[in-house]
Enzyme design. Structure first.
Site, PDB file in Angstrom:
ATOM      1  N   PHE A 121      46.190  27.478  33.572  1.00  0.00           N
ATOM      2  CA  PHE A 121      47.631  27.371  33.814  1.00  0.00           C
ATOM      3  C   PHE A 121      47.829  27.096  35.296  1.00  0.00           C
ATOM      4  O   PHE A 121      47.468  27.925  36.147  1.00  0.00           O
ATOM      5  CB  PHE A 121      48.317  28.676  33.408  1.00  0.00           C
ATOM      6  N   LEU A 123      50.147  26.670  38.280  1.00  0.00           N
ATOM      7  CA  LEU A 123      51.463  26.898  38.871  1.00  0.00           C
ATOM      8  C   LEU A 123      51.362  27.016  40.390  1.00  0.00           C
ATOM      9  O   LEU A 123      52.000  26.276  41.128  1.00  0.00           O
ATOM     10  CB  LEU A 123      52.083  28.165  38.270  1.00  0.00           C
ATOM     11  N   GLN A 278      39.845  72.978  41.956  1.00  0.00           N
ATOM     12  CA  GLN A 278      41.234  72.633  41.655  1.00  0.00           C
ATOM     13  C   GLN A 278      41.684  71.309  42.256  1.00  0.00           C
ATOM     14  O   GLN A 278      42.480  70.583  41.641  1.00  0.00           O
ATOM     15  CB  GLN A 278      42.170  73.765  42.119  1.00  0.00           C
ATOM     16  N   ILE A 336      36.431  61.021  43.889  1.00  0.00           N
ATOM     17  CA  ILE A 336      35.698  62.050  43.152  1.00  0.00           C
ATOM     18  C   ILE A 336      34.196  61.797  43.224  1.00  0.00           C
ATOM     19  O   ILE A 336      33.394  62.739  43.349  1.00  0.00           O
ATOM     20  CB  ILE A 336      36.192  62.092  41.688  1.00  0.00           C
ATOM     21  N   GLU A 362      50.125  36.687  38.337  1.00  0.00           N
ATOM     22  CA  GLU A 362      51.271  36.679  37.415  1.00  0.00           C
ATOM     23  C   GLU A 362      52.472  37.418  37.995  1.00  0.00           C
ATOM     24  O   GLU A 362      53.250  38.040  37.289  1.00  0.00           O
ATOM     25  CB  GLU A 362      50.875  37.221  36.033  1.00  0.00           C
TER      26      GLU A 362
END
Length: 387
Positions: A121, A123, A278, A336, A362
């Site tokens: 496509f 564009l 935590q 993490i 997009e």
């Protein structure tokens, strides 16, 4: 829409394929810089190139809701896999399906659905991205046909594509979107050339490149839709495509959370798994909540689309939230993992780089914000206002 039993069989088969074939192939794909041809053939055999296309043209005939549910599964693997087939199911086929002539549909849709032909496509251009009204690629009438001149940039699948949907300015006197027309240009057309494959931050298996048109002559029947409808065709295709991109972000969010959970259960510090600390739990919880919210948004927008309701704003909401969320989830996941996440020995380093582009193509996040806010202003405030 498929019956639930058949659709359930498809999702189970796809889940096994992703876990047993695609995810294990990620390191080799990244090293080679291409999706292995054998995997492309398997994806075609599963019907993934034609998920969104009607059965009459060789597709699976899925609703958008069903399609995004498959993307939640497929996009647990590298987004390069989805990128190879995504244009065939989105902006590369939507215009043909909705606006194409019978001859154009017969020529292109079965080959796109089977994976025999890859779509692209065109564009974006070198001097503009989000401002589609400023397109400079020209299309002028000559000898009963058209001549296209110009350059398109960052075109996904350009090195492999067999057919290009090209948005060009057919009215040289206009300077807005009203002078744009869509054309279908085939790979072997004289005057069409593809530049070197771009070197990118991520998505090693997905290829982009410039597409150059120089005295590129095409017949009158290459027009897609009507003259002057190019902007409308592009925007309607992007509306649907944005929901698909959001679904892809959800799938990758789920993969990242699984990687974070597994590592948090294995890695120990201060005498216990880090997942029992935590602050790590807070990162896991925030990621899960954002993924759940994004998934819910995508399903709701897809249902609206399938029901024929206006959903341009909702599509932009999905695209904005889900792609920004997966960026945050990728960042938390790498955090993490700590130093290990920064190393190529673990998949996080590659996935972290891959997801960054979702906030750009997009329609950037900033363009989605403009679309949402402008629609809100048009709708106005009301105590009974629906989202």
């Amino acid at each position: 829409m498929l019956d639930r039993e058949t659709f359930g069989q498809i999702t189970e088969t796809l889940g096994r394929f992703v876990a047993e074939q695609l995810i294990p192939a990620e390191p080799a794909m990244a090293e080679a810089g291409a999706v292995p041809p054998g995997l492309i053939a398997q994806m075609a055999e599963l019907g993934l190139f034609g998920m969104a296309l009607p059965e009459e043209w060789g597709g699976l005939g899925l609703t958008l809701e069903e399609e995004v549910e498959l993307l939640f599964i497929l996009c647990r693997a590298s987004l390069s896999f989805r990128s190879v087939l995504g244009i065939n199911n989105g902006v590369g086929s939507y215009g043909i399906l909705r606006y194409g002539s019978d001859a154009q549909k017969r020529r292109h849709l079965p080959r796109l659905a089977s994976g025999e032909r890859i779509a692209a496509f065109c564009l974006t251009e070198p001097d503009f991205g989000s401002d589609a009204a400023s397109i400079r690629t020209s299309a002028s009438r000559r000898d009963g046909g058209w001549v296209i001149e110009g350059t398109k940039r960052f075109i996904t699948n350009a090195p492999e594509a067999g057919v290009f949907t090209v948005i060009a300015r057919s009215d040289s006197g206009s300077r807005d979107h009203k002078g744009l027309t869509a054309f279908l240009v085939e790979r072997n057309t004289p005057g069409l050339s593809v530049g070197p494959t771009d070197r990118k931050l991520g998505l090693a298996g997905s290829h982009t490149a410039d597409v150059v048109f120089s005295d590129c002559r095409i017949p009158e029947e290459a027009i897609l839709g009507a003259e002057g409808e190019g902007f409308r065709i592009a925007m309607s295709a992007l509306e649907r495509g944005r929901i698909g991109i959001a679904a892809s972000a959800v799938g990758m969010s789920l993969r990242l959370i699984d990687e974070a959970l597994a590592y948090a259960g294995e890695r120990r510090s201060f005498g216990k798994p880090i997942g029992e600390h935590q602050l790590v739990q807070a990162m896991l919880a925030d990621s899960e909540a954002e993924a759940f919210a994004a998934r819910s948004m995508v399903l709701e927008a897809a249902r609206r689309y399938d029901a024929g309701e206006p959903c341009g704003k909702q599509a932009s909401c999905c695209k904005l939230f889900a792609t920004e969320a997966v960026g945050r989830i990728a960042d938390r996941t790498l955090q993490i993992f700590g130093g290990a996440g920064y190393m190529r020995d673990y998949p996080i380093e590659q996935l972290y780089r891959d997801v960054r582009v979702l906030r750009i193509y997009e329609g950037t996040s900033q363009i989605q914000q403009l679309i949402i806010a402008r629609q809100m202003m048009r709708d106005g405030a009301s105590p009974l206002r629906r989202q």
